[in-house]
Design a protein around this motif. Structure first.
Motif, PDB file in Angstrom:
ATOM      1  N   LYS A   1       0.819  -1.209   0.000  1.00  0.00           N
ATOM      2  CA  LYS A   1       0.000   0.000   0.000  1.00  0.00           C
ATOM      3  C   LYS A   1       0.862   1.272   0.000  1.00  0.00           C
ATOM      4  O   LYS A   1       0.480   2.288  -0.545  1.00  0.00           O
ATOM      5  CB  LYS A   1      -0.836  -0.036   1.286  1.00  0.00           C
ATOM      6  CG  LYS A   1      -2.117   0.705   1.234  1.00  0.00           C
ATOM      7  CD  LYS A   1      -2.897   0.450   2.501  1.00  0.00           C
ATOM      8  CE  LYS A   1      -3.654   1.696   2.890  1.00  0.00           C
ATOM      9  NZ  LYS A   1      -3.822   1.829   4.316  1.00  0.00           N
ATOM     10  N   ASN A   2       2.032   1.177   0.634  1.00  0.00           N
ATOM     11  CA  ASN A   2       2.835   2.383   0.833  1.00  0.00           C
ATOM     12  C   ASN A   2       4.047   2.528  -0.075  1.00  0.00           C
ATOM     13  O   ASN A   2       4.650   3.596  -0.097  1.00  0.00           O
ATOM     14  CB  ASN A   2       3.312   2.463   2.296  1.00  0.00           C
ATOM     15  CG  ASN A   2       2.147   2.712   3.236  1.00  0.00           C
ATOM     16  OD1 ASN A   2       1.142   3.293   2.831  1.00  0.00           O
ATOM     17  ND2 ASN A   2       2.253   2.270   4.470  1.00  0.00           N
ATOM     18  N   VAL A   3       4.418   1.469  -0.774  1.00  0.00           N
ATOM     19  CA  VAL A   3       5.616   1.626  -1.607  1.00  0.00           C
ATOM     20  C   VAL A   3       5.265   2.348  -2.907  1.00  0.00           C
ATOM     21  O   VAL A   3       4.135   2.272  -3.387  1.00  0.00           O
ATOM     22  CB  VAL A   3       6.317   0.273  -1.961  1.00  0.00           C
ATOM     23  CG1 VAL A   3       7.080  -0.281  -0.789  1.00  0.00           C
ATOM     24  CG2 VAL A   3       5.350  -0.722  -2.540  1.00  0.00           C
ATOM     25  N   GLN A   4       6.281   3.025  -3.441  1.00  0.00           N
ATOM     26  CA  GLN A   4       6.023   3.780  -4.672  1.00  0.00           C
ATOM     27  C   GLN A   4       5.777   2.859  -5.856  1.00  0.00           C
ATOM     28  O   GLN A   4       5.030   3.171  -6.766  1.00  0.00           O
ATOM     29  CB  GLN A   4       7.223   4.682  -4.959  1.00  0.00           C
ATOM     30  CG  GLN A   4       7.195   5.911  -4.081  1.00  0.00           C
ATOM     31  CD  GLN A   4       8.352   6.832  -4.362  1.00  0.00           C
ATOM     32  OE1 GLN A   4       9.318   6.452  -5.008  1.00  0.00           O
ATOM     33  NE2 GLN A   4       8.253   8.043  -3.857  1.00  0.00           N
TER      34      GLN A   4
ATOM     35  N   PRO B   1       4.314  -0.567  -6.263  1.00  0.00           N
ATOM     36  CA  PRO B   1       3.651  -1.746  -5.678  1.00  0.00           C
ATOM     37  C   PRO B   1       3.917  -3.015  -6.480  1.00  0.00           C
ATOM     38  O   PRO B   1       3.834  -4.116  -5.958  1.00  0.00           O
ATOM     39  CB  PRO B   1       2.158  -1.393  -5.721  1.00  0.00           C
ATOM     40  CG  PRO B   1       2.059   0.017  -6.126  1.00  0.00           C
ATOM     41  CD  PRO B   1       3.370   0.454  -6.697  1.00  0.00           C
ATOM     42  N   ALA B   2       4.295  -2.847  -7.751  1.00  0.00           N
ATOM     43  CA  ALA B   2       4.538  -4.024  -8.592  1.00  0.00           C
ATOM     44  C   ALA B   2       5.698  -4.856  -8.064  1.00  0.00           C
ATOM     45  O   ALA B   2       5.852  -6.016  -8.440  1.00  0.00           O
ATOM     46  CB  ALA B   2       4.821  -3.580 -10.015  1.00  0.00           C
ATOM     47  N   SER B   3       6.524  -4.264  -7.183  1.00  0.00           N
ATOM     48  CA  SER B   3       7.676  -5.023  -6.690  1.00  0.00           C
ATOM     49  C   SER B   3       7.255  -6.274  -5.930  1.00  0.00           C
ATOM     50  O   SER B   3       8.065  -7.160  -5.713  1.00  0.00           O
ATOM     51  CB  SER B   3       8.569  -4.136  -5.834  1.00  0.00           C
ATOM     52  OG  SER B   3       7.795  -3.424  -4.917  1.00  0.00           O
ATOM     53  N   TYR B   4       6.005  -6.330  -5.492  1.00  0.00           N
ATOM     54  CA  TYR B   4       5.540  -7.543  -4.824  1.00  0.00           C
ATOM     55  C   TYR B   4       4.765  -8.459  -5.768  1.00  0.00           C
ATOM     56  O   TYR B   4       4.231  -9.473  -5.363  1.00  0.00           O
ATOM     57  CB  TYR B   4       4.634  -7.182  -3.638  1.00  0.00           C
ATOM     58  CG  TYR B   4       5.393  -6.543  -2.497  1.00  0.00           C
ATOM     59  CD1 TYR B   4       6.302  -7.289  -1.750  1.00  0.00           C
ATOM     60  CD2 TYR B   4       5.206  -5.203  -2.168  1.00  0.00           C
ATOM     61  CE1 TYR B   4       7.002  -6.711  -0.703  1.00  0.00           C
ATOM     62  CE2 TYR B   4       5.898  -4.620  -1.130  1.00  0.00           C
ATOM     63  CZ  TYR B   4       6.801  -5.376  -0.402  1.00  0.00           C
ATOM     64  OH  TYR B   4       7.499  -4.814   0.628  1.00  0.00           O
ATOM     65  N   GLU B   5       4.659  -8.054  -7.017  1.00  0.00           N
ATOM     66  CA  GLU B   5       3.752  -8.770  -7.922  1.00  0.00           C
ATOM     67  C   GLU B   5       4.489  -9.436  -9.084  1.00  0.00           C
ATOM     68  O   GLU B   5       5.703  -9.359  -9.191  1.00  0.00           O
ATOM     69  CB  GLU B   5       2.718  -7.785  -8.480  1.00  0.00           C
ATOM     70  CG  GLU B   5       1.931  -7.039  -7.417  1.00  0.00           C
ATOM     71  CD  GLU B   5       0.646  -7.736  -7.025  1.00  0.00           C
ATOM     72  OE1 GLU B   5       0.417  -8.874  -7.481  1.00  0.00           O
ATOM     73  OE2 GLU B   5      -0.133  -7.126  -6.284  1.00  0.00           O
ATOM     74  N   ARG B   6       3.728  -9.978 -10.008  1.00  0.00           N
ATOM     75  CA  ARG B   6       4.269 -10.763 -11.114  1.00  0.00           C
ATOM     76  C   ARG B   6       5.190  -9.961 -12.014  1.00  0.00           C
ATOM     77  O   ARG B   6       6.181 -10.481 -12.541  1.00  0.00           O
ATOM     78  CB  ARG B   6       3.094 -11.314 -11.931  1.00  0.00           C
ATOM     79  CG  ARG B   6       3.510 -12.179 -13.088  1.00  0.00           C
ATOM     80  CD  ARG B   6       2.314 -12.824 -13.749  1.00  0.00           C
ATOM     81  NE  ARG B   6       2.727 -13.678 -14.850  1.00  0.00           N
ATOM     82  CZ  ARG B   6       2.923 -13.251 -16.085  1.00  0.00           C
ATOM     83  NH1 ARG B   6       2.748 -11.975 -16.372  1.00  0.00           N
ATOM     84  NH2 ARG B   6       3.290 -14.088 -17.020  1.00  0.00           N
TER      85      ARG B   6
END
Ligand code: FMN
Length: 347
Positions: free
Chosen positions: A326-329, A331-336
């Motif tokens: 929610k807070n990172v610039q 968010p894709a860094s946690y995704e595919r």
């Protein structure tokens, strides 16, 4: 002045390090040794459904020698019509519950007398039936909270995803009818839609989710041609799975999150807190000390404090969730998409 205190399951903890449920939290002596090292809270060894059956076994063997298993004994009783089926069933199960539970209640009551930090009881279950009885007694014995470890491997070909997921909801609903202490759910990740199911579970009135159970995994011995158990203890690189889900869920779900699995040092604790965990649970790291001691707790705490001083954070709330999805610039860094970027850059 560094302040590590935090709130977890509505309980005030002096720090977010929770000693997780295991054989190391199964006796008052061990609990005292843990307490001396100043963790935030302790989760007691779980009471298991299987223990209940074991207690019934013992009862039957003393009263019915020659019978070797609960099922056999129970079947024997039914066949001999010593009891009418339902009566026998009620008798056995209520005896077994009472006996196992009494020992467990004794542990809770004694722990509450001698332990300074919150004591969280634990029930390991996989069916939706009859758990309210345990939960109420556990509350009456003085437990500060109850963690439900629902260990359900969705391996039954007859059951679909909804059947399996309903078990979690039904267990929580039943238990919540009988107790008012905070309830947390320690769960696996075998859901068809992990985020949505965990969100819905968080809306049932539970106070926390422990992410995740570390399931028992089998291995195969190729020389002896046997199925065996794979590593019982986690390694310190195993934290990233829960880190991802903590980060994805923090600030979105309606209850606290305790990160669990592979948390062995202060760096990993800090990562989980940055991802948004409210607390962390540690187990294998203690088993890896020989003899099993808990003095790694103050070491981790010192490491956290030094890091907080370096980064000018005074309290946990100064940085908790700072790097959640929610807070990172990005968010894709946690995704595919991150997977695509990383893997396509390696020749
Ligand atoms: C020997 C042992 C016994 C355990 N017993 C329990 C238990 O009774 N109830 C439970 O919820 N988890 C139990 N666990 C699982 C741990 O609480 C924890 O979820 C798991 O070990 C992952 O955390 P870790 O990487 O810090 O070890 C046990 C783990 C070990 C190694």
């Amino acid at each position: 002045m560094i302040d590590l205190s935090c709130k977890y399951l509505g309980l005030k903890l002096k720090n977010p390090l929770v000693v997780g449920s295991s054989g190391l939290t199964s006796s008052v002596e061990k609990l005292k040794a843990i307490d001396k090292m100043d963790p935030g809270a302790i989760v007691l060894k779980s009471i298991f459904e299987e223990q209940i059956k074991y207690e019934a076994d013992k009862f039957l063997q003393s009263d019915h020698p020659g019978m070797t298993s609960w099922n056999e004994a129970f079947q024997g009783i039914v066949n001999k019509t010593e009891f009418y089926y339902d009566e026998a069933f009620d008798y056995l199960t209520s005896y077994a519950k009472e006996h196992t539970l009494n020992q467990y209640l004794g542990l809770i009551a004694e722990a509450k007398k001698v332990i300074s930090v919150p004591v969280i009881a634990s029930i390991n279950c996989s069916t939706r039936y009859d758990w309210q009885y345990f939960a109420k007694r556990i509350q009456d014995a003085g437990a500060d909270a109850l963690e439900l470890n629902v260990y359900l491997l969705p391996s039954d070909f007859e059951k679909n995803g909804i059947d399996n997921e309903n078990v979690y909801f039904d267990i929580i609903k039943e238990v919540k009818k009988y107790i008012t202490i905070p309830v947390s759910l320690k769960t696996g990740y075998y859901f068809s839609s992990v985020a949505q199911t965990l969100l819905r579970l968080s809306e049932t009135g539970i106070s926390g989710l422990t992410l995740f159970n570390r399931p028992y995994n089998p291995d195969i011995e190729i020389e002896t041609l046997h199925v065996s158990a794979s590593n019982m203890f986690s390694t310190e690189s195993e934290y990233s799975h829960s880190l991802r889900w903590v980060a994805l869920l923090a600030g979105k779900i309606k209850c606290d999150i305790a990160a669990s699995t592979g948390i062995h040092n202060h760096e990993t604790v800090i990562k989980q807190l940055l991802a948004g965990a409210d607390a962390v649970q540690l187990v294998s790291v203690f088993y890896k000390q020989h003899p099993h001691t808990f003095d790694i707790i103050p070491v981790i705490i010192r490491g956290m404090e030094e890091w907080m001083i370096r980064h000018k954070f005074n309290s946990i709330s100064d940085f908790k969730g700072m790097l959640s999805r929610k807070n990172v610039q990005n968010p894709a860094s946690y995704e595919r998409v991150q997977f695509l970027r990383l893997f396509s850059s390696i020749e």
